[in-house]
Design an enzyme around this catalytic site. Structure first.
Site, PDB file in Angstrom:
ATOM      1  N   CYS A 132       0.831  -1.210   0.000  1.00  0.00           N
ATOM      2  CA  CYS A 132       0.000   0.000   0.000  1.00  0.00           C
ATOM      3  C   CYS A 132       0.864   1.258   0.000  1.00  0.00           C
ATOM      4  O   CYS A 132       1.398   1.652   1.032  1.00  0.00           O
ATOM      5  CB  CYS A 132      -0.930  -0.018   1.216  1.00  0.00           C
ATOM      6  N   CYS A 135      -0.355   4.110   2.225  1.00  0.00           N
ATOM      7  CA  CYS A 135      -0.087   3.930   3.653  1.00  0.00           C
ATOM      8  C   CYS A 135       1.399   4.164   3.965  1.00  0.00           C
ATOM      9  O   CYS A 135       1.737   4.765   4.979  1.00  0.00           O
ATOM     10  CB  CYS A 135      -0.412   2.515   4.127  1.00  0.00           C
ATOM     11  N   ASP A 136       2.271   3.656   3.130  1.00  0.00           N
ATOM     12  CA  ASP A 136       3.685   3.556   3.509  1.00  0.00           C
ATOM     13  C   ASP A 136       4.634   4.453   2.714  1.00  0.00           C
ATOM     14  O   ASP A 136       5.812   4.552   3.063  1.00  0.00           O
ATOM     15  CB  ASP A 136       4.151   2.097   3.365  1.00  0.00           C
TER      16      ASP A 136
END
Ligand code: NAP
Length: 305
Positions: A132, A135-136
């Protein structure tokens, strides 16, 4: 005993549905599965969940969701549902040979990101390996990352990652992308994105964190090492809908078919989160969807009593 509502799945969507339905006094039973917590259990820090300005670790966030659901009386079964029967009321959910009867159901079994199943991929998940970018991506400021895949997700993730990383290399197993033209063009135009064609990763390298990967040219079979700090997989997701085949309408891509946000093809059976949503796929949207499913289940229960 007949339950009011059984929630299948214990991650963002399912646990939010549990919080809402237990606060509505519906005494939900949540069959959370052996992989409770879902995709957030695979990430390290979550920085985009509102309310946590300093960020929070994915597993810790899931623990807090669960605690909140428990506080209002949700009961949990930590096992996978193995069979369902939605053909008649009350519905039945089986956990191996034990059957649970219920008036309504909320399905929140999520989707699993596809993995390559190459050495060290799972071990380094959250330590350089990610599924993701939203997200990261932030953790790879001025670093070199690779994205695997040639679809819209890969192009979207690669383009997003250029906001943070110094260089993004898309590695694709063919010479042609599957992604839509507009997404391709955006990626081709971006000076930070480079492409390596006809190539697959064969191993992730690194002890505590990713330091590189081994890649193989599928035309020449030549194997070489490639240095990078981030390894993003964008090779599709598989919705966890096997259990519902033949019971509920599925889309061609195997996601649950829903109408009015949460309604499945069987009245009284609702869907929440990534098991039907292949578009947003965020923790916060899954949680929102869990809330909607719980409110819709509550309304449904009122309508049948
Ligand atoms: P996808 O379209 O199925 O693409 C997956 C990609 O991963 C393909 O290029 C595929 O290669 C590659 N791949 C699959 N297995 C692989 C393996 N074992 N090793 C190496 N490469 C592998 O999945 P997606 O990109 O997640 O998209 C899913 C759906 O969501 C699509 O309908 C897409 O249009 C949509 N989507 C839309 C947007 C948007 O419009 N903004 C954004 C994201 C997703 P091959 O091409 O060789 O098969």
């Amino acid at each position: 005993m007949e339950h009011n509502v059984i929630i299948i799945g214990g991650a963002c969507a399912g646990l939010t549905a549990a919080i809402y339905s237990s606060r509505a006094n519906l005494k939900p039973l949540c069959i959370e599965g052996y992989q409770a917590g879902g995709q957030l259990m695979l990430t390290t820090e979550v920085e985009n969940y509102p309310g946590f300005p300093e960020g929070i670790m994915g597993p810790e966030l899931m623990q807090l969701f669960r605690k909140q659901a428990e506080r209002f009386g949700t009961q949990f079964i930590t096992a996978d549902a193995t069979k369902v029967d939605f053909s008649k009321q009350p519905f039945e959910v089986f956990v191996r040979d034990k059957s649970y009867k219920t008036k309504s159901i909320i399905i929140a079994t999520g989707a699993s990101p596809n993995l390559l199943k190459i050495p060290h991929e799972e071990r380094l998940m959250g330590h350089g390996v990610s599924t993701c970018a939203t997200c990261d991506g932030f953790f790879f400021k001025n670093q070199h990352v690779v994205v695997i895949g040639g679809g819209d997700s890969a192009m979207e993730e690669a383009t997003f990652l250029t906001k943070h990383a110094s260089q993004v290399t898309v590695i694709h197993r063919r010479r042609e992308l599957r992604a839509s033209k507009i997404m391709q063009e955006r990626a081709f135009k971006n000076p930070k994105i480079k492409f390596i064609w006809d190539t697959v990763p064969t191993e992730v390298l690194g002890d505590k964190e990713v330091t590189g990967i081994k890649i193989k040219n599928v035309k020449t079979n030549k194997i070489e090492e490639f240095k990078c700090q981030g390894f993003f997989l964008a090779i599709g997701h598989t919705p966890n809908t096997k259990l519902f085949k033949g019971q509920l309408d599925l889309l061609d891509n195997q996601y649950l078919k829903v109408t009015n946000n949460t309604k499945t093809s069987v009245p009284g059976v609702f869907s929440a989160g990534d098991v039907h949503d292949h578009h947003y796929r965020q923790a916060v949207t899954a949680a929102g969807s869990g809330c909607m499913a719980a409110l819709d289940a509550e309304k449904y229960l009122e309508s049948i009593t």
